[in-house]
Scaffold this motif. Sequence first.
Motif, mmCIF file in Angstrom:
data_model
loop_
_atom_site.group_PDB
_atom_site.id
_atom_site.type_symbol
_atom_site.label_atom_id
_atom_site.label_comp_id
_atom_site.label_asym_id
_atom_site.label_seq_id
_atom_site.Cartn_x
_atom_site.Cartn_y
_atom_site.Cartn_z
ATOM 1 N N SER A 32 0.823 -1.197 0.000
ATOM 2 C CA SER A 32 0.000 0.000 0.000
ATOM 3 C C SER A 32 0.860 1.251 0.000
ATOM 4 O O SER A 32 1.965 1.274 0.546
ATOM 5 C CB SER A 32 -0.921 0.010 1.222
ATOM 6 N N GLY A 33 0.341 2.299 -0.637
ATOM 7 C CA GLY A 33 1.071 3.556 -0.666
ATOM 8 C C GLY A 33 1.315 4.105 0.715
ATOM 9 O O GLY A 33 2.386 4.653 1.000
ATOM 10 N N ALA A 34 0.319 3.983 1.597
ATOM 11 C CA ALA A 34 0.489 4.483 2.965
ATOM 12 C C ALA A 34 1.640 3.770 3.665
ATOM 13 O O ALA A 34 2.422 4.389 4.395
ATOM 14 C CB ALA A 34 -0.806 4.290 3.743
ATOM 15 N N LYS A 35 1.764 2.476 3.433
ATOM 16 C CA LYS A 35 2.852 1.721 4.035
ATOM 17 C C LYS A 35 4.198 2.169 3.476
ATOM 18 O O LYS A 35 5.191 2.289 4.214
ATOM 19 C CB LYS A 35 2.642 0.220 3.767
ATOM 20 N N SER A 82 13.978 3.686 -3.309
ATOM 21 C CA SER A 82 14.156 2.943 -4.553
ATOM 22 C C SER A 82 13.228 3.499 -5.625
ATOM 23 O O SER A 82 12.247 4.179 -5.336
ATOM 24 C CB SER A 82 13.858 1.462 -4.334
ATOM 25 N N ALA A 83 13.550 3.207 -6.883
ATOM 26 C CA ALA A 83 12.709 3.666 -7.983
ATOM 27 C C ALA A 83 11.296 3.120 -7.853
ATOM 28 O O ALA A 83 10.309 3.819 -8.131
ATOM 29 C CB ALA A 83 13.320 3.247 -9.319
ATOM 30 N N GLU A 84 11.179 1.859 -7.412
ATOM 31 C CA GLU A 84 9.859 1.246 -7.261
ATOM 32 C C GLU A 84 9.063 1.928 -6.157
ATOM 33 O O GLU A 84 7.862 2.215 -6.306
ATOM 34 C CB GLU A 84 9.997 -0.244 -6.968
ATOM 35 N N ALA A 85 9.738 2.213 -5.027
ATOM 36 C CA ALA A 85 9.053 2.871 -3.918
ATOM 37 C C ALA A 85 8.657 4.290 -4.294
ATOM 38 O O ALA A 85 7.555 4.753 -3.971
ATOM 39 C CB ALA A 85 9.946 2.872 -2.683
ATOM 40 N N ARG A 86 9.541 4.967 -4.991
ATOM 41 C CA ARG A 86 9.239 6.340 -5.419
ATOM 42 C C ARG A 86 8.007 6.363 -6.317
ATOM 43 O O ARG A 86 7.114 7.201 -6.148
ATOM 44 C CB ARG A 86 10.449 6.916 -6.141
ATOM 45 N N ALA A 87 7.947 5.456 -7.283
ATOM 46 C CA ALA A 87 6.799 5.389 -8.176
ATOM 47 C C ALA A 87 5.519 5.086 -7.401
ATOM 48 O O ALA A 87 4.456 5.665 -7.679
ATOM 49 C CB ALA A 87 7.034 4.343 -9.257
ATOM 50 N N ALA A 88 5.597 4.175 -6.428
ATOM 51 C CA ALA A 88 4.420 3.805 -5.640
ATOM 52 C C ALA A 88 3.940 4.965 -4.770
ATOM 53 O O ALA A 88 2.733 5.202 -4.631
ATOM 54 C CB ALA A 88 4.721 2.584 -4.784
ATOM 55 N N ILE A 89 4.880 5.698 -4.184
ATOM 56 C CA ILE A 89 4.523 6.847 -3.343
ATOM 57 C C ILE A 89 3.844 7.923 -4.169
ATOM 58 O O ILE A 89 2.806 8.480 -3.779
ATOM 59 C CB ILE A 89 5.781 7.403 -2.637
ATOM 60 N N VAL A 90 4.421 8.236 -5.326
ATOM 61 C CA VAL A 90 3.841 9.261 -6.198
ATOM 62 C C VAL A 90 2.446 8.845 -6.667
ATOM 63 O O VAL A 90 1.521 9.657 -6.697
ATOM 64 C CB VAL A 90 4.767 9.540 -7.401
ATOM 65 N N LYS A 91 2.292 7.583 -7.002
ATOM 66 C CA LYS A 91 0.985 7.097 -7.446
ATOM 67 C C LYS A 91 -0.050 7.228 -6.335
ATOM 68 O O LYS A 91 -1.175 7.721 -6.544
ATOM 69 C CB LYS A 91 1.101 5.635 -7.885
ATOM 70 N N TYR A 92 0.302 6.788 -5.134
ATOM 71 C CA TYR A 92 -0.633 6.822 -4.012
ATOM 72 C C TYR A 92 -1.024 8.256 -3.658
ATOM 73 O O TYR A 92 -2.216 8.581 -3.504
ATOM 74 C CB TYR A 92 -0.010 6.143 -2.798
ATOM 75 N N LEU A 93 -0.037 9.149 -3.559
ATOM 76 C CA LEU A 93 -0.330 10.529 -3.179
ATOM 77 C C LEU A 93 -1.102 11.251 -4.273
ATOM 78 O O LEU A 93 -1.985 12.066 -3.984
ATOM 79 C CB LEU A 93 0.969 11.268 -2.868
ATOM 80 N N ASP A 235 -3.308 -1.935 -11.870
ATOM 81 C CA ASP A 235 -2.780 -0.794 -11.116
ATOM 82 C C ASP A 235 -2.696 0.455 -11.989
ATOM 83 O O ASP A 235 -1.775 1.255 -11.861
ATOM 84 C CB ASP A 235 -1.407 -1.130 -10.531
ATOM 85 N N ASP A 236 -3.628 0.617 -12.905
ATOM 86 C CA ASP A 236 -3.696 1.781 -13.797
ATOM 87 C C ASP A 236 -2.493 1.892 -14.719
ATOM 88 O O ASP A 236 -2.144 2.983 -15.179
ATOM 89 C CB ASP A 236 -3.843 3.083 -12.998
ATOM 90 N N ARG A 237 -1.843 0.773 -15.014
ATOM 91 C CA ARG A 237 -0.705 0.763 -15.937
ATOM 92 C C ARG A 237 -1.116 0.077 -17.231
ATOM 93 O O ARG A 237 -1.781 -0.953 -17.201
ATOM 94 C CB ARG A 237 0.488 0.056 -15.307
ATOM 95 N N PHE A 238 -0.686 0.667 -18.344
ATOM 96 C CA PHE A 238 -1.139 0.197 -19.649
ATOM 97 C C PHE A 238 0.034 0.076 -20.621
ATOM 98 O O PHE A 238 1.009 0.820 -20.543
ATOM 99 C CB PHE A 238 -2.177 1.163 -20.232
ATOM 100 N N ASP A 239 -0.083 -0.864 -21.543
ATOM 101 C CA ASP A 239 0.807 -0.952 -22.688
ATOM 102 C C ASP A 239 0.109 -0.306 -23.876
ATOM 103 O O ASP A 239 -1.115 -0.439 -24.043
ATOM 104 C CB ASP A 239 1.163 -2.405 -23.006
ATOM 105 N N VAL A 240 0.871 0.372 -24.734
ATOM 106 C CA VAL A 240 0.298 1.165 -25.815
ATOM 107 C C VAL A 240 1.040 0.890 -27.116
ATOM 108 O O VAL A 240 2.268 0.741 -27.126
ATOM 109 C CB VAL A 240 0.379 2.678 -25.490
ATOM 110 N N ARG A 241 0.283 0.832 -28.195
ATOM 111 C CA ARG A 241 0.880 0.719 -29.528
ATOM 112 C C ARG A 241 0.178 1.697 -30.465
ATOM 113 O O ARG A 241 -1.047 1.739 -30.525
ATOM 114 C CB ARG A 241 0.780 -0.700 -30.070
#
Length: 534
Positions: A32-35, A82-93, A235-241
């Motif tokens: 979770s982002g809060a975590k 970490s890059a993963e944690a940073r992305a998760a924090i930004v997404k949650y906030l 998780d609101d992530r998409f692949d695009v072509r």
Amino acid sequence: MKRTVSVTASWMVGAALLAGASASAAGAAETSGAKMIEENCGSCHTPDSSGKFPRISDIRKSPEGWDMSVSRMQRWHGVAVSAEARAAIVKYLSDTQGLAPSESEPFRYALEQQPGAMETLQDPEMVQMCGRCHSTARPGLQRRDAAEWKRLINTHVGQWPTLEFQLLSRDRDWWTIANTTTTDTLAKMWGFKSKAWDSWKGHKTPDLKGTWAVAGHQPGKGDYSGTMTVSGGADDRFDVRYDLSYADGSALKADGASVVYTGYEWRGTVTLNGVENREVMTLSADGKTLSGRWFGSVNDELGADVTAVKTDGKPTLIAAQPMALKAGERAMVSLVGDSLKGAVSFGPGMTVIDSESKPWGLSVVVEVAARAAEGPREVSVGGASLSKGAVVYDAVDRVTVEPPMMIARVGDGGGPLPRHYAQFEAIGYLNGKDGKPGTADDIRLGALPANWSHDNFDEAAKELEDAKFAGSIDSKTGLFTPGEAGPNPLRAYKTNNVGNLKVVAQVDNGQGKPLSAESHLIVTVQRWVDGWIR
């Protein structure tokens, strides 16, 4: 007061924000982002008994704003994220403490890196207090209460103590003004609580998977159209072509990935014909339409406007390309949209003589009568229509150059930063019913072919030979390439290859009469410190 917002970017921070992640790899989404915030930020922002994090829980920002906050914690305080944690924090906030669409809409120019965007600053105190260092969009894309705005002012003093000179400290009690008038103004304009956010928060991203019809315009290249295929969605992530093509028939293909923040903020990275580009787009509340801009990850001044509509069976028309149709001529027009079936109409004096279905809509051949009335036309196909989708003209009345003012930056030359270019377009207009140029009823025709040149802006520039050293412009495309960075021993005073220039476009008005227009171009030095929102 109008001001040009500088348009170059180094993308030194927040690469994870727009890079997104493959739809098949949600990364840290399971935690979770809060975590994540508690684990990475809680040692300083210790949560209270209600679970609120001091400072963090009392602010709302755009995804870029939150990413800049995490970046500052890393640079200022050495926080290891970490890059993963940073992305998760930004997404949650962004999802839980973001901005409603109506709150971010006035500042889309900053998020989309619109070249040459002009700000109109109404409040003189805001000009003095904020506009001397950054755009109005910087505070405008945040929401705080009065106490938090005061803390931000204190942060500014602590980090940039020389700002008192910029804020005219010799002539006024700037500190008292900052903590009273300025704080009250900011809290009134951009307070933490709002009805718009109360109504929007919790909005879930609609199902975006499927095929989308795409239309857009790239300055210097022209209109393009085609399809976008979206897959994934975890998780609101998409692949695009993308499978696109320009009006001249050249292909534009791309693959990439995107993340949707706050239920509407589309951020993506796509590789267009081998070049990495970013996407910043807005999703409509019903999930039917995307609109915004894509631009180079290094050279964000080079990009294109884009609109996309999901092909879900609801008749929708988003573009007619080209929009300007000359009286007495025949033209091939791309009608881009969803479920375009039925009779095609451009109004009186316009005859559709052929049509062909395309994955993105219809390709039609239109014959315009020699005496067809000038002006905008509604374009309709069956149950879909586009108000002012086309314009009939006999002769162009006037031309402007867009942007009216632009900033380019020297670079390369063996240095660490690249050049930043300036792309210009000649825009045609009809004078409208009143016959007067530059009035409210003028009719925009869009980009027109032009011959381009540049010259010294004034006598001082002429004396320093700015036009000779500051760079060159492509006579056909309007792309200005600045000179190399570094002192130039061939110039007076051995100065850098900067310059104060005017850019000139010459256009045929359609009846053999040349029209011309100018833009102001400043070629300056590199930007060494940059951020998402300048």
